[in-house]
Design a protein around this motif. Structure first.
Motif, PDB file in Angstrom:
ATOM      1  N   LYS A 153       1.098  -1.395   0.355  1.00 16.55           N
ATOM      2  CA  LYS A 153       0.301  -0.043   0.003  1.00 16.55           C
ATOM      3  C   LYS A 153       0.663   1.616  -0.096  1.00 16.55           C
ATOM      4  CE  LYS A 153      -3.914   1.640   2.025  1.00 16.55           C
ATOM      5  NZ  LYS A 153      -6.048   2.259   3.075  1.00 16.55           N
ATOM      6  N   LYS A 176      -0.843   4.741  -0.895  1.00 11.48           N
ATOM      7  CA  LYS A 176      -1.591   5.619   0.211  1.00 11.48           C
ATOM      8  C   LYS A 176      -2.948   5.381  -0.463  1.00 11.48           C
ATOM      9  CE  LYS A 176      -0.786   9.590  -2.965  1.00 11.48           C
ATOM     10  NZ  LYS A 176      -0.485  11.277  -3.197  1.00 11.48           N
ATOM     11  N   ALA A 177      -3.956   5.816   0.279  1.00 11.36           N
ATOM     12  CA  ALA A 177      -5.379   5.413  -0.260  1.00 11.36           C
ATOM     13  C   ALA A 177      -5.790   4.536  -1.129  1.00 11.36           C
ATOM     14  CB  ALA A 177      -5.874   7.125  -0.987  1.00 11.36           C
ATOM     15  N   THR A 178      -5.973   4.698  -2.140  1.00 12.24           N
ATOM     16  CA  THR A 178      -6.336   3.157  -2.949  1.00 12.24           C
ATOM     17  C   THR A 178      -5.576   2.581  -3.739  1.00 12.24           C
ATOM     18  OG1 THR A 178      -7.802   3.997  -4.431  1.00 12.24           O
ATOM     19  CG2 THR A 178      -8.584   3.735  -2.274  1.00 12.24           C
ATOM     20  N   ARG A 179      -3.939   3.397  -3.353  1.00 21.39           N
ATOM     21  CA  ARG A 179      -3.062   3.184  -4.631  1.00 21.39           C
ATOM     22  C   ARG A 179      -1.710   1.704  -3.936  1.00 21.39           C
ATOM     23  NH1 ARG A 179      -2.762   6.517  -8.608  1.00 21.39           N
ATOM     24  NH2 ARG A 179      -0.292   6.693  -8.609  1.00 21.39           N
ATOM     25  N   TYR A 180      -1.495   1.331  -4.405  1.00 22.66           N
ATOM     26  CA  TYR A 180      -0.402   0.549  -4.396  1.00 22.66           C
ATOM     27  C   TYR A 180       0.873   0.046  -5.133  1.00 22.66           C
ATOM     28  CZ  TYR A 180      -4.265  -1.905  -0.752  1.00 22.66           C
ATOM     29  OH  TYR A 180      -4.446  -1.527  -0.158  1.00 22.66           O
ATOM     30  N   ASP A 239      -3.645   1.177  -8.887  1.00 24.05           N
ATOM     31  CA  ASP A 239      -5.425   1.062  -7.504  1.00 24.05           C
ATOM     32  C   ASP A 239      -5.760   0.063  -7.347  1.00 24.05           C
ATOM     33  OD1 ASP A 239      -7.314   3.878  -6.802  1.00 24.05           O
ATOM     34  OD2 ASP A 239      -7.856   2.298  -7.452  1.00 24.05           O
ATOM     35  N   LEU A 240      -6.732  -0.123  -5.987  1.00 27.31           N
ATOM     36  CA  LEU A 240      -6.840  -1.258  -5.836  1.00 27.31           C
ATOM     37  C   LEU A 240      -8.059  -1.913  -6.917  1.00 27.31           C
ATOM     38  CD1 LEU A 240      -6.781  -3.483  -4.204  1.00 27.31           C
ATOM     39  CD2 LEU A 240      -9.000  -1.863  -2.709  1.00 27.31           C
ATOM     40  N   GLU A 241      -8.606  -0.727  -8.041  1.00 25.01           N
ATOM     41  CA  GLU A 241      -9.567  -1.093  -7.996  1.00 25.01           C
ATOM     42  C   GLU A 241      -8.917  -1.943  -9.936  1.00 25.01           C
ATOM     43  OE1 GLU A 241     -12.380   0.875 -11.976  1.00 25.01           O
ATOM     44  OE2 GLU A 241     -11.981   2.229 -10.733  1.00 25.01           O
ATOM     45  N   GLU A 245      -9.937   9.664 -14.621  1.00 24.53           N
ATOM     46  CA  GLU A 245     -10.088  10.563 -13.816  1.00 24.53           C
ATOM     47  C   GLU A 245      -9.918  12.151 -14.102  1.00 24.53           C
ATOM     48  OE1 GLU A 245     -12.204   8.771 -11.132  1.00 24.53           O
ATOM     49  OE2 GLU A 245     -12.255   6.895 -12.313  1.00 24.53           O
TER      50      GLU A 245
END
Length: 199
Positions: A8, A10-14, A27-29, A61
């Protein structure tokens, strides 16, 4: 090649590592959609496809963010997307938001024409020039200006009343007023007619 770490950021970014070296941030998506996991065997084609998906998502986005902030012309949005996306992705996202009705040069031109003429009190020439700078086709800008149906002489007279009436007493002052009004985009003939009318 093998995915050796998913950490990870930050937030939803890996952060993704391949063969123990940093590869990309996803991104997690994207991770979930492609079922990425540590130990997974991958090849160059697969990784290129993942990267393309990530770029597409990022461009989408960005487009939504920019359009949420204010309207844009097609050219203006495309140029901004090109700052961080390859041309084919920028074009794809542009087509997508156009299909969704989020971007429309005709509507944007009308909105800009009203704003420039009625609120900024600019003349036709300057309004068309500023619209062109924002990526609106010159012909489309001129049509939008015509639709506003502004009484130019009356508009110039109001500007003189509001800002320049103190300069109207002598020749030198009038020349300054004429120059100022022409900088706002009004033609010399319209300015002269308005001054004659004002007097």
């Amino acid at each position: 090649m093998k995915i050796t770490n998913i950490e990870k950021a930050k937030a939803t970014r890996y952060t993704i590592s391949v063969d123990n070296e940093y590869w990309y941030i996803l991104d997690l998506e994207i991770i979930m959609q492609n079922h990425l996991k540590i130990g997974m065997e991958v090849d160059e084609d697969f990784l290129d496809d993942i990267k393309m998906q990530a770029e597409r998502r990022k461009a989408r986005e960005r487009a939504y963010y920019l359009l949420g902030y204010r309207d844009h012309s097609k050219k203006e949005l495309y140029d901004k997307l090109l700052e961080s996306a390859r041309p084919e992705i920028a074009f794809e996202i542009l087509s997508m938001v156009e299909e969704q009705g989020l971007i429309n040069d005709e509507n944007y031109a009308r909105k800009l024409a009203r704003y420039y003429l009625e609120q900024k009190n600019w003349g036709e020439k300057r309004a068309v020039y500023e619209m062109y700078k924002k990526g609106i086709d010159k012909e489309l800008a001129e049509i939008a200006i015509e639709e506003c149906d502004v009484d130019v002489i009356q508009q110039i007279s109001k500007i003189i009343d509001k800002k320049y009436y103190l300069y109207m007493d002598d020749f030198k002052g009038k020349q300054k007023v004429i120059a100022a009004l022409m900088r706002l985009g009004y033609s010399y003939d319209d300015v002269k007619a308005a001054i004659n009318n004002y007097e």
